[in-house]
Design a protein around this motif. Structure first.
Motif, short mmCIF file in Angstrom:
data_model
loop_
_atom_site.label_atom_id
_atom_site.label_comp_id
_atom_site.label_asym_id
_atom_site.label_seq_id
_atom_site.Cartn_x
_atom_site.Cartn_y
_atom_site.Cartn_z
N SER A 231 -10.47 13.89 -14.24
CA SER A 231 -8.97 13.93 -14.54
C SER A 231 -8.86 13.54 -15.86
O SER A 231 -9.62 12.77 -16.46
CB SER A 231 -7.93 13.54 -13.60
N THR B 178 0.23 11.22 -15.88
CA THR B 178 1.22 11.44 -14.99
C THR B 178 1.94 10.25 -14.65
O THR B 178 1.10 9.20 -15.07
CB THR B 178 0.40 12.06 -13.72
N SER C 97 8.30 19.84 -16.37
CA SER C 97 7.94 18.54 -17.06
C SER C 97 7.39 17.62 -16.03
O SER C 97 7.84 17.62 -14.99
CB SER C 97 9.25 17.78 -17.55
N PHE C 98 6.68 16.76 -16.65
CA PHE C 98 5.89 15.67 -15.35
C PHE C 98 6.84 14.29 -15.47
O PHE C 98 6.46 13.55 -14.70
CB PHE C 98 4.52 15.38 -15.93
N GLN D 135 2.79 24.11 -23.37
CA GLN D 135 2.33 22.81 -23.24
C GLN D 135 1.25 22.31 -24.31
O GLN D 135 1.49 21.05 -24.58
CB GLN D 135 1.76 22.82 -21.83
N ASP D 136 0.48 23.07 -24.58
CA ASP D 136 -0.68 22.30 -25.55
C ASP D 136 -0.45 23.21 -26.73
O ASP D 136 -0.72 24.19 -27.16
CB ASP D 136 -2.20 23.03 -24.82
N ARG E 55 7.24 16.08 -25.14
CA ARG E 55 5.93 15.16 -25.10
C ARG E 55 5.65 14.84 -26.49
O ARG E 55 5.55 15.75 -27.34
CB ARG E 55 5.01 16.16 -24.56
N ASP F 185 0.84 16.99 -12.05
CA ASP F 185 0.04 18.04 -12.71
C ASP F 185 -1.15 18.69 -11.87
O ASP F 185 -1.71 17.81 -11.06
CB ASP F 185 -0.57 17.33 -14.04
N GLY F 186 -1.53 20.03 -12.11
CA GLY F 186 -2.56 20.34 -11.23
C GLY F 186 -2.26 21.29 -9.80
O GLY F 186 -2.87 21.78 -9.16
N GLN G 281 1.30 24.67 -11.91
CA GLN G 281 2.29 24.84 -13.25
C GLN G 281 1.86 25.67 -14.39
O GLN G 281 2.49 26.44 -14.76
CB GLN G 281 3.08 23.60 -13.56
N SER G 282 0.82 24.97 -14.78
CA SER G 282 -0.07 26.00 -16.03
C SER G 282 -0.06 27.05 -15.74
O SER G 282 0.03 28.33 -16.50
CB SER G 282 -1.33 25.13 -16.52
N GLN H 9 6.64 20.89 -21.26
CA GLN H 9 6.82 19.66 -21.75
C GLN H 9 7.03 19.49 -23.04
O GLN H 9 6.55 19.05 -24.06
CB GLN H 9 5.25 19.11 -21.83
#
Ligand SMILES: Nc1ncnc2c1ncn2[C@@H]1O[C@H](COP(=O)(O)OP(=O)(O)OP(=O)(O)O)[C@@H](O)[C@H]1O
Ligand SMILES: [Mg+2]
Lengths: 350, 510
Positions: free
Chosen positions: B143, B173, B459-460, B340-341, B431, B293-294, B297-298, B428
């Protein structure tokens, strides 16, 4: 960073060239030739009189176009090694149309030029398509395409355009780019109208890259395909388009030889090298149209001046090839120069 | 007073901007020293100076009292300085051990790489600091939080005494953040010293001993964390009072804008990630997606935005079917997307800020006409956006790459919000942003909502979800497992739901 960046973009090629020339001088010295007479012969050969200048410009012409071909693909992060093959098919197509069509010049010449561009474009389209749809690396495909171009062209010259001869007949006058005016101005060199076309194309390519949405997309795809897709650009389409335009430019470079310099095409025992040299021209010119023109002029003059070195200074032509190779070497390793420049600037700033 | 590191009166300029203006930072041995400042204040720049990536124009650096010159990262390594970068620099197919020893491989007598010895050493290091890293695992199988620990181990393996963390918690997270805090504490217990850059004031209060604050490149001062409060830190940093609560009226949801029916999506490895998800977002409401996360969502976002193919199911935007349409089609049907990225999707880093501002609209008037760009119009618009969204950059012609992380984010947010999309997906969005900017972004999201747009927030950070959303959809194992109102729940309950406990209670297997 931006001003520094621009400055080093200009400095690096200049330093590379100077280092290449110095290295060439050392090699001449070591092999027992006088570098000063050697280089002055080179200069005379390239710029000594009107004839030499005319021939230098003639040599420069296809380099501008093949350099643009490679540079344009580079902007999309594609390495078009296939410029060589695109030059060959462009050359062949131009001559073919020049021989076989009967039409007034106003139709015939543009048709021949366009034919060359389309042939090159097809030669670029295939690797572009394979890259975009199947992810096959363009370098591999373009290398293959070079051989296909070379051998099928030779075959067509021998068996289609002629009856087992090695050179085709000359193109009709209505398809020729040779210019009485330019030629007589340069003491009957082979200078032709192609240079005007090459410069014009360079301006157009600059415009496409810097001022159109097409250029905006192609550069974006080259820099970051993920972000381009996110922004709604069609990445595959842009990859194919970049290769098609690149190929068309290579084809045009071939037309310069077919319709301008030679007026025919001969069976080739090996590659013409116009396309391969285009890679170095593009690198040296930092992939910008103006840079490509200057780099092409440098290549043209070195190659042309080389003719004078054996007679004028007794230096073998091979040495000139070595000098050019050295320049390419220094350009390719420009990152070493960049590093040295940064260190120097860092120290000066203290 | 014993200082391991003293950075004295450091000045570092970039063309058009003084990133560090006479900043002093003194790090005591065995302390956790936070570095706080707005986006673009010059924190990363200062640390890059310490790590030898940039040369300062003025100032001195002393290490254990010795004046030193750090001209490249190797020298920094030799001086015992290690940096844990925000973007990890690991080789994916390699194992943890291979990554750590890269460039510093231990050799056996015969000159071969001594993997066994390295693994043993790394396991010992990992145990000593409670990192729980498996030296034989491949990077691509672990991770993000684990990858960060590998980066930490890498610096320790190279003998780092001082560790620099540049926004380490931005990618973690909440659970991983707590663990990282413990790791930091055990590091200083063993005599290491830490410089920690973070925008999260709570984290500073939690672990740091002292905090140095910089504002617009200038040092504001250093405070003892035990003697300060969250709001004092915030106002020192921004230069004004910061409002931590989001001001908003109750939502007045109207027609449905986004409707998702029984959606199934796979990730790149062809594993099912979204498994029959239903979701509805209406105009005038902010729906927050909470989840670990995971949990798909993405993939959900990429499916809505057209970046990934949908296996089955249906996505409706304004009653139009946009399932598996091209990103451009979807964008034009009224979607805005803050990805997100940001480096991968959000920006072309080698394009100027101005060019990035029109990345979604360059082909439309007035930015171009018949395929020809109107640069004057593009840069005029960019300048307007830069001031409207407070993007700190020397000018619109500067490459996006040279902006600070937070300012890159503000540029993306500006671009996406300004198009006034019917549906705004914000993944996010805050972030890496400073508290002032977060306040601003949250205000923008609420403003968009009040204009009648639908907002989907992923959002996390549970704080953010609870503060901003009008409705919370909890995602677990590729499905929305609960739909709750923020005022009727709390972090505790959300945490349980996110772990799938509701599912178990209801007794539904998969
Ligand atoms: N390589 C560079 N070239 C030009 N300007 C730069 C460069 N790196 C940073 N800057 C500028 O220096 C300033 C400080 O940037 P820095 O990255 O240090 O900010 P930061 O405090 O880390 O912000 P953030 O919290 O957003 O990460 C910014 O205005 C940025 O645009
Ligand atoms: Mg930063």
């Amino acid at each position: 960073m931006t001003t520094n960046h621009k400055r080093s973009a200009i400095l690096i090629p200049i330093i590379s060239v100077l280092l290449g020339i110095i290295a060439g001088a050392i090699i001449m010295l070591v092999s027992g030739y006088n570098p000063i007479t050697g280089y002055s012969a080179l200069f005379r050969g390239a710029f000594g009189d009107a004839y030499a200048i005319g021939e230098t410009i003639r040599r420069t012409t296809p380099y501008i176009l093949s350099g643009l071909a490679v540079a344009f693909a580079f902007r999309a992060s594609l390495f078009n090694i296939g410029a060589e093959g695109q030059v060959i098919v462009g050359w062949l197509t131009a001559v073919w149309i020049g021989i076989s069509v009967d039409a007034p010049m106003i139709i015939h010449l543009p048709l021949a030029i366009l034919g060359a561009a389309i042939a090159g474009a097809i030669w670029g389209f295939i690797p572009g398509l394979l890259k975009a749809k199947l992810g096959v690396h363009e370098v591999i495909v373009t290398i293959m395409m070079n051989y296909i171009a070379l051998f099928s062209t030779n075959e067509i010259i021998r068996n289609v355009l002629t009856d087992h001869k090695t050179t085709t007949e000359s193109i009709k006058d209505s398809a020729s780019m040779s210019s009485e005016w330019l030629s007589s101005m340069t003491y009957y060199s082979r200078l032709h109208y192609g240079i005007l076309l090459a410069l014009f194309v360079a301006v157009i390519i600059w415009f496409i890259i810097e001022r159109t949405t097409l250029g905006f997309e192609i550069k974006a795809v080259g820099f970051n395909p993920h972000a381009s897709r996110y922004a709604g650009m069609n990445v595959s389409k842009n990859i194919i388009l970049a290769m098609v335009i690149s190929g068309a430019l290579g084809g045009l470079a071939g037309a310069m030889e077919g319709l301008g310099t030679y007026g025919n095409i001969s069976v080739m025992s090996g590659f013409s090298n116009i396309g391969f040299d285009g890679i170095a021209v593009a690198l040296l010119g930092a992939n910008t149209p103006l840079g490509v023109i200057l780099a092409a002029l440098l290549f043209g003059s070195l190659k042309e001046g080389a003719n004078e070195m054996p007679t004028g200074a007794g230096v073998p032509t091979e040495l000139v090839d070595i000098i050019i190779a050295l320049i390419i070497f220094f350009v390719a390793s420009s990152y070493i120069i960049r590093w040295a420049l940064l260190r120097y600037q860092g120290r000066k700033a203290k | 007073m014993e200082y391991v590191i003293e950075m004295l009166n450091i000045t570092k300029e970039f063309p058009g901007i003084v990133a560090n203006d006479n900043i002093t930072l003194q790090l005591k041995k065995g302390e956790i020293h936070a570095l706080l400042g707005e986006n673009g204040a010059g924190k990363s720049t200062l640390m890059n100076v310490l790590f030898g990536l940039y040369q300062p124009e003025k100032g001195h650096i002393r290490i254990r009292g010795q004046e030193v010159e750090i001209t490249n990262p190797n020298i920094a390594n030799d001086l015992g300085i290690g940096m844990v970068h925000q973007h990890f620099m690991l080789v994916e197919p390699f194992t943890v051990t291979q990554n750590i020893i890269l460039g510093k491989e231990p050799k056996t007598k015969t000159g071969r790489i001594d993997i066994k010895r390295a693994e043993k050493e790394i396991r010992e290091l990992s145990d000593r600091y409670g990192l729980k890293v498996d030296p034989t695992a491949k990077i691509r199988d672990i991770s993000v939080g684990m990858q960060q620990r590998v980066e930490i181990l890498k610096t320790l393996y190279r003998g780092a005494e001082v560790l620099i963390f540049d926004e380490p918690t931005a990618v973690l997270t909440p659970q991983e953040i707590n663990e990282l805090m413990d790791i930091m504490r055990s590091l200083v217990k063993e005599g290491k010293s830490i410089i920690l850059i973070t925008h999260k004031l709570k984290e500073i209060l939690q672990v740091a001993d002292r905090c140095t604050i910089i504002r617009r490149g200038k040092g504001i001062g250093t405070v003892n964390v035990s003697e300060t409060t969250e709001s004092e830190l915030a106002s020192l940093m921004v230069g004004r009072e910061v409002n931590f609560k989001v001001d908003k009226q109750p939502a007045k949801p109207k027609q449905t804008v986004l409707k998702i029916n029984n959606l199934h999506v796979r990730d790149k490895r062809k594993v099912d990630m979204v498994k029959g998800l239903d979701l509805e977002v209406r105009a005038g409401e902010i729906v927050g997606i909470a989840g670990v996360d995971g949990n798909g969502q993405s993939e959900l976002i990429e499916a809505i935005t057209g970046l990934t193919r949908v296996q089955s199911g249906q996505i409706l935007l304004n009653d139009q079917d946009i399932t598996n349409k091209s990103p451009r089609k979807i964008t034009e049907s009224g979607l805005g997307h803050i990805p997100q990225d940001r480096h991968k999707f959000g920006l072309v880093l080698d394009y100027s800020v101005g060019e990035n501002m029109v990345l979604q609209t360059y082909y439309k008037e007035p930015f171009s006409k018949r395929g020809i760009l109107n640069l004057k119009e593009i840069y005029r618009y960019a300048k307007k956006m830069i001031s409207a969204y407070d993007v700190r950059t020397p000018d619109a012609y500067t490459k996006a790459r040279s902006l600070s992380g937070g300012n890159q984010q503000k540029a993306i947010i500006g671009r996406e919000v300004d198009r006034s999309p019917d549906l705004l997906i914000a993944a996010q969005p805050t972030r890496g942003l400073d508290v002032g900017a977060i306040e601003f972004i949250h205000k923008k999201l609420v403003e968009e909502r009040d204009k009648g747009r639908a907002v989907l927030l992923i959002s996390f950070e549970l704080d953010e979800i609870l503060d901003v959303s009008d409705r919370i959809a909890v995602m677990f194992d590729g499905k929305v497992v609960a739909d709750v109102k923020p005022e009727e729940t709390n972090e505790q309950e959300l945490g349980l739901l996110m772990a799938g406990s509701e599912l178990q209670k209801a007794g539904e297997g998969k």
